[in-house]
Motif scaffolding. Structure first.
Motif, PDB file in Angstrom:
ATOM      1  N   ILE A 255       5.414  24.330 -39.159  1.00  0.00           N
ATOM      2  CA  ILE A 255       7.742  23.938 -38.441  1.00  0.00           C
ATOM      3  C   ILE A 255       7.467  22.485 -38.122  1.00  0.00           C
ATOM      4  N   PRO A 256       8.328  21.913 -38.152  1.00  0.00           N
ATOM      5  CA  PRO A 256       8.735  20.226 -37.616  1.00  0.00           C
ATOM      6  C   PRO A 256       9.166  20.193 -35.959  1.00  0.00           C
ATOM      7  N   VAL A 257       8.395  19.604 -34.953  1.00  0.00           N
ATOM      8  CA  VAL A 257       9.246  19.405 -34.051  1.00  0.00           C
ATOM      9  C   VAL A 257       8.515  18.320 -33.736  1.00  0.00           C
ATOM     10  N   SER A 258      10.309  17.839 -33.734  1.00  0.00           N
ATOM     11  CA  SER A 258      10.505  16.244 -32.666  1.00  0.00           C
ATOM     12  C   SER A 258      10.104  15.960 -31.813  1.00  0.00           C
ATOM     13  N   PHE A 259      10.015  15.017 -31.534  1.00  0.00           N
ATOM     14  CA  PHE A 259       9.764  14.199 -29.694  1.00  0.00           C
ATOM     15  C   PHE A 259       9.413  13.256 -29.618  1.00  0.00           C
ATOM     16  N   TYR A 260      10.370  12.588 -28.231  1.00  0.00           N
ATOM     17  CA  TYR A 260       9.703  11.501 -27.796  1.00  0.00           C
ATOM     18  C   TYR A 260       8.670  11.391 -26.634  1.00  0.00           C
ATOM     19  N   VAL A 261       8.348   9.835 -26.796  1.00  0.00           N
ATOM     20  CA  VAL A 261       7.136   9.595 -26.195  1.00  0.00           C
ATOM     21  C   VAL A 261       6.577   8.264 -25.875  1.00  0.00           C
ATOM     22  N   TRP A 262       6.454   7.523 -24.617  1.00  0.00           N
ATOM     23  CA  TRP A 262       5.954   6.117 -24.015  1.00  0.00           C
ATOM     24  C   TRP A 262       5.061   5.949 -24.755  1.00  0.00           C
ATOM     25  N   GLU A 263       4.773   4.909 -25.603  1.00  0.00           N
ATOM     26  CA  GLU A 263       3.561   4.182 -26.014  1.00  0.00           C
ATOM     27  C   GLU A 263       3.667   2.757 -25.222  1.00  0.00           C
ATOM     28  N   GLY A 264       3.259   2.609 -24.154  1.00  0.00           N
ATOM     29  CA  GLY A 264       3.381   1.559 -23.569  1.00  0.00           C
ATOM     30  C   GLY A 264       5.311   2.109 -22.826  1.00  0.00           C
ATOM     31  N   ASN A 265       5.609   0.089 -22.901  1.00  0.00           N
ATOM     32  CA  ASN A 265       6.892   0.573 -22.394  1.00  0.00           C
ATOM     33  C   ASN A 265       7.534   0.356 -23.880  1.00  0.00           C
ATOM     34  N   ARG A 266       7.420   1.262 -25.189  1.00  0.00           N
ATOM     35  CA  ARG A 266       7.655   1.327 -26.494  1.00  0.00           C
ATOM     36  C   ARG A 266       8.275   2.478 -25.841  1.00  0.00           C
ATOM     37  N   ALA A 267       9.759   3.244 -26.259  1.00  0.00           N
ATOM     38  CA  ALA A 267      10.209   4.852 -26.872  1.00  0.00           C
ATOM     39  C   ALA A 267       9.571   5.003 -27.925  1.00  0.00           C
ATOM     40  N   ALA A 268       9.025   5.688 -28.653  1.00  0.00           N
ATOM     41  CA  ALA A 268       8.362   6.225 -29.534  1.00  0.00           C
ATOM     42  C   ALA A 268       8.313   7.356 -30.138  1.00  0.00           C
ATOM     43  N   HIS A 269       9.207   7.668 -31.470  1.00  0.00           N
ATOM     44  CA  HIS A 269       9.906   8.959 -32.444  1.00  0.00           C
ATOM     45  C   HIS A 269       8.616   9.706 -32.734  1.00  0.00           C
ATOM     46  N   HIS A 270       8.035  10.844 -32.904  1.00  0.00           N
ATOM     47  CA  HIS A 270       7.768  10.971 -33.858  1.00  0.00           C
ATOM     48  C   HIS A 270       7.593  12.968 -34.398  1.00  0.00           C
ATOM     49  N   THR A 271       7.972  13.094 -35.459  1.00  0.00           N
ATOM     50  CA  THR A 271       7.750  14.365 -35.694  1.00  0.00           C
ATOM     51  C   THR A 271       5.941  15.171 -36.278  1.00  0.00           C
ATOM     52  N   TYR A 272       6.061  16.002 -35.615  1.00  0.00           N
ATOM     53  CA  TYR A 272       4.921  16.601 -36.362  1.00  0.00           C
ATOM     54  C   TYR A 272       5.046  18.250 -36.785  1.00  0.00           C
ATOM     55  N   ALA A 273       4.301  18.339 -37.772  1.00  0.00           N
ATOM     56  CA  ALA A 273       4.639  19.561 -39.135  1.00  0.00           C
ATOM     57  C   ALA A 273       2.847  20.572 -38.208  1.00  0.00           C
ATOM     58  N   VAL A 274       3.378  21.745 -37.522  1.00  0.00           N
ATOM     59  CA  VAL A 274       2.667  22.787 -36.482  1.00  0.00           C
ATOM     60  C   VAL A 274       2.716  24.858 -37.517  1.00  0.00           C
ATOM     61  N   SER A 275       2.067  24.989 -36.512  1.00  0.00           N
ATOM     62  CA  SER A 275       2.194  26.301 -36.990  1.00  0.00           C
ATOM     63  C   SER A 275       2.256  27.124 -35.899  1.00  0.00           C
ATOM     64  N   PHE A 276       3.561  28.070 -36.032  1.00  0.00           N
ATOM     65  CA  PHE A 276       3.638  29.170 -34.877  1.00  0.00           C
ATOM     66  C   PHE A 276       2.817  28.810 -33.475  1.00  0.00           C
ATOM     67  N   ALA A 277       1.308  28.933 -34.035  1.00  0.00           N
ATOM     68  CA  ALA A 277       1.091  29.012 -32.582  1.00  0.00           C
ATOM     69  C   ALA A 277       0.523  28.064 -31.861  1.00  0.00           C
ATOM     70  N   GLN A 278       1.050  26.836 -32.032  1.00  0.00           N
ATOM     71  CA  GLN A 278       0.999  25.741 -31.935  1.00  0.00           C
ATOM     72  C   GLN A 278       2.119  25.393 -30.856  1.00  0.00           C
ATOM     73  N   ILE A 279       3.164  25.781 -30.814  1.00  0.00           N
ATOM     74  CA  ILE A 279       4.323  26.152 -30.176  1.00  0.00           C
ATOM     75  C   ILE A 279       4.326  26.701 -29.471  1.00  0.00           C
ATOM     76  N   VAL A 280       4.197  26.827 -27.755  1.00  0.00           N
ATOM     77  CA  VAL A 280       4.072  27.515 -26.644  1.00  0.00           C
ATOM     78  C   VAL A 280       4.632  27.554 -25.724  1.00  0.00           C
ATOM     79  N   LEU A 281       5.902  27.954 -26.073  1.00  0.00           N
ATOM     80  CA  LEU A 281       7.037  27.479 -25.092  1.00  0.00           C
ATOM     81  C   LEU A 281       7.935  28.113 -24.678  1.00  0.00           C
ATOM     82  N   ASP A 282       8.531  28.059 -23.515  1.00  0.00           N
ATOM     83  CA  ASP A 282       9.646  28.297 -22.810  1.00  0.00           C
ATOM     84  C   ASP A 282      10.773  28.688 -24.282  1.00  0.00           C
ATOM     85  N   LYS A 283      11.347  30.046 -23.792  1.00  0.00           N
ATOM     86  CA  LYS A 283      12.676  30.601 -24.610  1.00  0.00           C
ATOM     87  C   LYS A 283      13.898  29.001 -24.182  1.00  0.00           C
ATOM     88  N   LYS A 284      13.803  28.707 -23.622  1.00  0.00           N
ATOM     89  CA  LYS A 284      14.713  27.964 -23.349  1.00  0.00           C
ATOM     90  C   LYS A 284      14.578  26.561 -22.848  1.00  0.00           C
TER      91      LYS A 284
END
Length: 314
Positions: A255-284
């Motif tokens: 499952i591809p999960v895309s996200f933004y994160v600060w790397e220093g003062n730079r806004a970086a965008h990443h996409t990680y491919a993970v399994s169902f068990a690595q997504i432990v998120l609220d339904k909302k």
């Protein structure tokens, strides 16, 4: 700029929400927990997830003075949006809302941008998922603590899904134990029982049943807790902002999960491919939601993109 409304401005915002029928938002609102700002729409475009608004927000600029560019899903209540159209942004208890500027609410931000034909230089402006990203801590990833591990365990209990992959894995492992114990039982009985006494047969049968029950219990415990154990073994934790809402897809599929994160003062965008068990998120959890990410390395890079990240709602 983002600021608290005066008493008169607050009443205008409340009236706007009443006209829009935003009952849930009105319940959250009070004069002490709301900030607002002006927004200028740049364009409305189509995407695989429906129509999206591209816009800038007043006085939100980078260190070079270029405005940050934001996107937001378009909803019918926003009305007709064209280049230069003004809107209202609301910040309420860590959430972000966009409202059309209608009627008296024009007084808050103005009806139309002063230069209706303004253009954004996209080659110089940084695109972010939402203005709330600017409030995300810019600290580097830190080492996982005991308190973090306790939080991870609570998250798996609260948000973990008993999905098809977990069911299939449990059944497969249980069948394997059943076959191994069954074959051991058959060969043992054939080799040791001579028919003169039923006692060895009974003892071996009891032992086989106990082993089978123990294997089933072990399978259930192992299946339910192995992913928690692996998550708590991750070395680093940081906050990231999601750029989508994630379903769990077909069992076994990444499952591809895309996200933004600060790397220093730079806004970086990443996409990680993970399994169902690595997504432990609220339904909302979805676009613009801040969650914790667990990794084995302090810095994010392409070598970590397959299976390493774990995404946790607190």
């Amino acid at each position: 700029m983002r600021r608290k409304p005066t008493k008169e401005e607050y009443e205008i915002i409340v009236q706007e929400l009443r006209e829009l029928g935003s009952k849930e938002l009105l319940k959250k609102l009070d004069p002490d927990n709301v900030l607002f700002n002006g927004v200028t729409c740049s364009e409305v475009s189509d995407s695989p997830n429906g129509k999206m608004i591209t816009y800038i927000e007043d006085d939100l600029v980078d260190e070079n003075g270029y405005p940050y560019i934001f996107e937001h899903k378009y909803y019918d209540y926003m009305g007709i949006l064209t280049k230069g159209r003004r809107m209202i942004s609301l910040y309420v208890e860590g959430y972000y809302y966009l409202l059309p500027a209608n009627g008296t609410s024009y007084e808050l931000v103005g009806a139309v941008h002063n230069d209706v034909n303004f253009d954004i230089d996209k080659s110089r402006s940084v695109k972010l998922p939402t203005p709330l990203f600017l409030d995300l801590p810019r600290d580097p990833a830190r080492e996982v603590t005991k308190e973090d591990k306790d939080m991870i365990k609570r998250a798996y209990k609260k948000f973990g899904r008993y999905t098809g992959s977990k069911i299939i894995g449990g059944i497969a492992l249980g069948l394997l134990f059943f076959i191994v114990i069954g074959l051991g039982y058959i060969f043992t009985v054939a080799g040791l029982v001579d028919g003169s006494s039923p006692v060895p047969f009974i003892i071996i049968t009891v032992i086989a049943v106990i082993l089978l029950i123990a294997s089933i219990v072990f399978t259930v415990i192992f299946t339910n807790n192995s992913h928690v154990w692996m998550a708590t073994k991750k070395k680093y934790i940081r906050k990231v902002m999601l750029t989508g809402k994630y379903d769990y897809g077909a069992p076994g599929m990444p499952i591809p999960v895309s996200f933004y994160v600060w790397e220093g003062n730079r806004a970086a965008h990443h996409t990680y491919a993970v399994s169902f068990a690595q997504i432990v998120l609220d339904k909302k959890a979805g676009y613009g939601t801040v969650v914790y990410m667990l990794t084995n390395k302090k810095d994010l890079d392409g070598n970590d993109a397959f299976g390493n990240g774990v995404f946790i709602s607190e």
